[in-house]
Design an enzyme around this catalytic site. Structure first.
Site, PDB file in Angstrom:
ATOM      1  N   ARG A 123       0.807  -1.230   0.000  1.00 37.65           N
ATOM      2  CA  ARG A 123       0.000   0.000   0.000  1.00 37.65           C
ATOM      3  C   ARG A 123       0.835   1.272   0.000  1.00 37.65           C
ATOM      4  O   ARG A 123       0.373   2.336   0.387  1.00 37.65           O
ATOM      5  CB  ARG A 123      -0.986   0.008   1.174  1.00 37.65           C
ATOM      6  CG  ARG A 123      -2.000  -1.117   1.136  1.00 37.65           C
ATOM      7  CD  ARG A 123      -3.081  -0.941   2.189  1.00 37.65           C
ATOM      8  NE  ARG A 123      -4.068  -2.000   2.096  1.00 37.65           N
ATOM      9  CZ  ARG A 123      -4.016  -3.137   2.780  1.00 37.65           C
ATOM     10  NH1 ARG A 123      -3.010  -3.348   3.618  1.00 37.65           N
ATOM     11  NH2 ARG A 123      -4.968  -4.052   2.650  1.00 37.65           N
ATOM     12  N   LYS A 145       2.593  11.811 -10.181  1.00 42.00           N
ATOM     13  CA  LYS A 145       1.674  11.053 -11.036  1.00 42.00           C
ATOM     14  C   LYS A 145       2.356   9.762 -11.474  1.00 42.00           C
ATOM     15  O   LYS A 145       3.463   9.784 -12.022  1.00 42.00           O
ATOM     16  CB  LYS A 145       1.281  11.861 -12.272  1.00 42.00           C
ATOM     17  CG  LYS A 145       0.155  12.833 -12.057  1.00 42.00           C
ATOM     18  CD  LYS A 145      -0.290  13.392 -13.402  1.00 42.00           C
ATOM     19  CE  LYS A 145      -1.469  14.313 -13.255  1.00 42.00           C
ATOM     20  NZ  LYS A 145      -1.917  14.837 -14.571  1.00 42.00           N
ATOM     21  N   GLU A 187       7.787  19.783 -23.526  1.00 43.28           N
ATOM     22  CA  GLU A 187       7.262  20.001 -22.179  1.00 43.28           C
ATOM     23  C   GLU A 187       7.764  21.311 -21.590  1.00 43.28           C
ATOM     24  O   GLU A 187       7.069  21.955 -20.813  1.00 43.28           O
ATOM     25  CB  GLU A 187       7.629  18.826 -21.270  1.00 43.28           C
ATOM     26  CG  GLU A 187       6.822  17.555 -21.517  1.00 43.28           C
ATOM     27  CD  GLU A 187       5.374  17.660 -21.046  1.00 43.28           C
ATOM     28  OE1 GLU A 187       5.023  18.661 -20.379  1.00 43.28           O
ATOM     29  OE2 GLU A 187       4.596  16.750 -21.364  1.00 43.28           O
ATOM     30  N   LYS A 229       6.244  23.982 -12.118  1.00 42.10           N
ATOM     31  CA  LYS A 229       5.418  22.801 -11.833  1.00 42.10           C
ATOM     32  C   LYS A 229       5.350  22.519 -10.335  1.00 42.10           C
ATOM     33  O   LYS A 229       4.295  22.144  -9.814  1.00 42.10           O
ATOM     34  CB  LYS A 229       5.945  21.574 -12.572  1.00 42.10           C
ATOM     35  CG  LYS A 229       5.036  20.358 -12.353  1.00 42.10           C
ATOM     36  CD  LYS A 229       5.354  19.196 -13.241  1.00 42.10           C
ATOM     37  CE  LYS A 229       4.317  18.083 -13.022  1.00 42.10           C
ATOM     38  NZ  LYS A 229       4.572  16.903 -13.877  1.00 42.10           N
ATOM     39  N   GLU A 239      -4.885  17.292  -8.647  1.00 41.07           N
ATOM     40  CA  GLU A 239      -5.490  17.770  -9.883  1.00 41.07           C
ATOM     41  C   GLU A 239      -6.999  18.013  -9.758  1.00 41.07           C
ATOM     42  O   GLU A 239      -7.806  17.542 -10.563  1.00 41.07           O
ATOM     43  CB  GLU A 239      -5.204  16.795 -11.032  1.00 41.07           C
ATOM     44  CG  GLU A 239      -5.352  17.437 -12.409  1.00 41.07           C
ATOM     45  CD  GLU A 239      -4.808  16.556 -13.527  1.00 41.07           C
ATOM     46  OE1 GLU A 239      -5.595  16.167 -14.384  1.00 41.07           O
ATOM     47  OE2 GLU A 239      -3.596  16.274 -13.534  1.00 41.07           O
ATOM     48  N   ARG A 243      -3.921  22.225 -11.385  1.00 43.25           N
ATOM     49  CA  ARG A 243      -2.951  21.285 -11.946  1.00 43.25           C
ATOM     50  C   ARG A 243      -3.391  20.738 -13.302  1.00 43.25           C
ATOM     51  O   ARG A 243      -2.558  20.352 -14.120  1.00 43.25           O
ATOM     52  CB  ARG A 243      -2.678  20.139 -10.962  1.00 43.25           C
ATOM     53  CG  ARG A 243      -1.564  19.221 -11.446  1.00 43.25           C
ATOM     54  CD  ARG A 243      -1.083  18.243 -10.397  1.00 43.25           C
ATOM     55  NE  ARG A 243      -0.048  17.387 -10.958  1.00 43.25           N
ATOM     56  CZ  ARG A 243       0.608  16.456 -10.280  1.00 43.25           C
ATOM     57  NH1 ARG A 243       0.347  16.258  -8.996  1.00 43.25           N
ATOM     58  NH2 ARG A 243       1.535  15.723 -10.883  1.00 43.25           N
ATOM     59  N   ASN A 247      -1.987  19.965 -18.437  1.00 52.94           N
ATOM     60  CA  ASN A 247      -2.322  19.021 -19.506  1.00 52.94           C
ATOM     61  C   ASN A 247      -2.621  19.699 -20.841  1.00 52.94           C
ATOM     62  O   ASN A 247      -3.216  19.079 -21.729  1.00 52.94           O
ATOM     63  CB  ASN A 247      -3.526  18.163 -19.097  1.00 52.94           C
ATOM     64  CG  ASN A 247      -3.196  17.231 -17.946  1.00 52.94           C
ATOM     65  OD1 ASN A 247      -2.281  16.422 -18.025  1.00 52.94           O
ATOM     66  ND2 ASN A 247      -3.925  17.369 -16.858  1.00 52.94           N
ATOM     67  N   HIS A 250      -2.505  17.670 -24.010  1.00 56.66           N
ATOM     68  CA  HIS A 250      -2.429  16.250 -23.705  1.00 56.66           C
ATOM     69  C   HIS A 250      -3.639  15.452 -24.182  1.00 56.66           C
ATOM     70  O   HIS A 250      -3.499  14.287 -24.545  1.00 56.66           O
ATOM     71  CB  HIS A 250      -2.235  16.041 -22.195  1.00 56.66           C
ATOM     72  CG  HIS A 250      -0.826  16.252 -21.750  1.00 56.66           C
ATOM     73  ND1 HIS A 250      -0.164  17.441 -21.944  1.00 56.66           N
ATOM     74  CD2 HIS A 250       0.063  15.436 -21.117  1.00 56.66           C
ATOM     75  CE1 HIS A 250       1.062  17.342 -21.449  1.00 56.66           C
ATOM     76  NE2 HIS A 250       1.224  16.139 -20.948  1.00 56.66           N
ATOM     77  N   HIS A 254      -2.492  12.534 -26.296  1.00 57.76           N
ATOM     78  CA  HIS A 254      -2.673  11.137 -25.884  1.00 57.76           C
ATOM     79  C   HIS A 254      -3.483  10.362 -26.922  1.00 57.76           C
ATOM     80  O   HIS A 254      -3.219   9.178 -27.178  1.00 57.76           O
ATOM     81  CB  HIS A 254      -3.369  11.073 -24.525  1.00 57.76           C
ATOM     82  CG  HIS A 254      -2.465  11.411 -23.373  1.00 57.76           C
ATOM     83  ND1 HIS A 254      -2.922  11.541 -22.082  1.00 57.76           N
ATOM     84  CD2 HIS A 254      -1.134  11.642 -23.317  1.00 57.76           C
ATOM     85  CE1 HIS A 254      -1.911  11.831 -21.282  1.00 57.76           C
ATOM     86  NE2 HIS A 254      -0.822  11.911 -22.018  1.00 57.76           N
ATOM     87  N   HIS A 267       5.993  10.798 -26.744  1.00 54.95           N
ATOM     88  CA  HIS A 267       5.052  11.574 -25.936  1.00 54.95           C
ATOM     89  C   HIS A 267       5.218  13.073 -26.162  1.00 54.95           C
ATOM     90  O   HIS A 267       4.239  13.793 -26.379  1.00 54.95           O
ATOM     91  CB  HIS A 267       5.230  11.245 -24.455  1.00 54.95           C
ATOM     92  CG  HIS A 267       4.399  12.103 -23.558  1.00 54.95           C
ATOM     93  ND1 HIS A 267       3.016  12.079 -23.580  1.00 54.95           N
ATOM     94  CD2 HIS A 267       4.743  13.038 -22.629  1.00 54.95           C
ATOM     95  CE1 HIS A 267       2.544  12.952 -22.695  1.00 54.95           C
ATOM     96  NE2 HIS A 267       3.571  13.540 -22.115  1.00 54.95           N
TER      97      HIS A 267
END
Length: 367
Positions: A123, A145, A187, A229, A239, A243, A247, A250, A254, A267
């Site tokens: 966990r 993330k 980025e 960031k 997020e 935040r 993206n 993205h 994606h 990417h």
């Protein structure tokens, strides 16, 4: 080891705060990162491209500990549940306890999968990011993330799990192929496009130096992006609002990556094309001026990044993939668009007809 002190940027999250160190020779600065290890078990997750270059240097800092390595094949297609299972098996064979640590030695794929593995074992155990690509240094290694891909889409399964430290040794960029390096610049540009118009202008002025990998310019660019960031993550870790602005591009990107089965675009290349599509959609919706779109396209071109959708992509398929994006709410498209350079915002309820119009124009498909 470099005698120049590294840049230090703190990600401030209370008891889970951590440093990001940026400089040359940091993989060999064992005293610095060894202090972040709390137990006696360490699993180094890397890939078969990076490990031959840097694993031995990291291993020298693990003397006296029980450690092993787990190596992925290189590429986004290997960021899967199956490999998470194999990494968890490696932790089991190591006898890893709750004070164990996973070290992610590689780019974004390695970092995402290693972080998710650490989040799952008992966990949640510690992990340290040692990014070896520009893209992972300025983006994926910072912020916690983690996750894996599914056939239906990218990063659909994951967890927020912050690292103990980020060790960004820019010496690893010396071996980075030109295409991978350029993908990382996407980025950097994205951070400026979202919330720092002055940084965007600075990038325009220093684009040639960045393209030539001038070290002073590069460290300044990495540090500026990471500092931005880190501030956003500190204010909105999971997020819920601000935040999501990170993206920009993205949702389009994606979809392009998924449609290309993670082999057509890197990417960062997907983000570059996606940002430009988001700018064109913003312009179509009357939110931004054509001049801003043109400046973005010019900077992406100067950085050597793609700005066109690859041939053969179907706009309807891309739109369908965009519907699965994690930012969508109640079955409606929720995109990050902008009002011009440095002024991004979250827009809910975006019309699919407008998205399709932009995609059709970009693919030369008209109905």
């Amino acid at each position: 080891m470099s005698t120049v002190a590294p840049e230090t940027i703190d990600v401030t999250l209370g008891e889970r705060s951590y440093p990001v160190w940026i400089g040359r020779g940091l993989l060999d600065d064992h005293a610095r990162w060894r202090a972040a290890l709390r137990g006696r078990h360490v699993l180094v997750i890397s890939n078969r491209t990076v490990a031959p270059l840097y694993l031995e240097r990291v291993a020298h800092g693990l003397d006296g500990l029980q450690w092993s390595s787990f190596l992925l094949e290189d590429g986004e297609a290997h960021k899967t549940f199956a490999n998470v299972g194999l990494a968890l098996d490696a932790l089991s064979k190591l006898g890893a306890t709750r004070d164990a640590c996973v070290i992610a030695l590689g780019g974004g794929v390695v970092g995402d999968l290693a972080g998710f593995t650490a989040a799952c074992w008992m966990r949640g155990i510690d992990f340290i990011q040692m990014p070896t690509t520009l893209l992972s240094m300025v983006d994926s290694s910072v912020g916690g993330k983690t996750g894996v891909n599914l056939p239906a889409g990218k990063n659909l399964v994951g967890a927020f799990h912050q690292p103990r430290a980020v060790i960004a040794d820019i010496g690893t960029l010396d071996s980075l192929p030109a295409r991978e390096y350029r993908a990382g610049l996407a980025e950097v540009i994205k951070g400026a496009a979202i919330g720092d118009a002055d940084f965007f202008t600075w990038l325009e002025q220093h684009a040639d130096a960045l393209a030539q990998r001038d070290e002073t310019t590069l460290v300044q660019a990495i540090a500026t992006k990471v500092r931005y960031k880190a501030g956003v993550v500190a204010r909105d870790e999971t997020e819920q609002g601000e935040r999501a602005l990170l993206n920009l591009g993205h949702t389009f990107g994606h979809a392009l990556e998924t449609a290309g089965h993670y082999t057509t675009l890197l990417h960062g290349e997907g983000v570059a094309v996606g940002m430009l599509l988001a700018a064109r959609l913003s312009e179509r919706l009357g939110m931004s001026a054509p001049a801003d779109t043109q400046r973005l396209e010019q900077l992406l071109n100067t950085a050597g990044l793609p700005t066109a959708v690859p041939a053969g992509f179907d706009p309807e398929q891309l739109c369908a993939l965009m519907r699965l994006d994690k930012k969508n709410i109640a079955g409606t498209l929720r995109l990050i668009l902008w009002q011009g350079i440095g002024r991004a915002q979250i827009i809910s309820g975006v019309s699919e007809s407008d998205v399709l119009a932009v995609l059709r124009a970009a693919t030369g498909t008209h109905r």
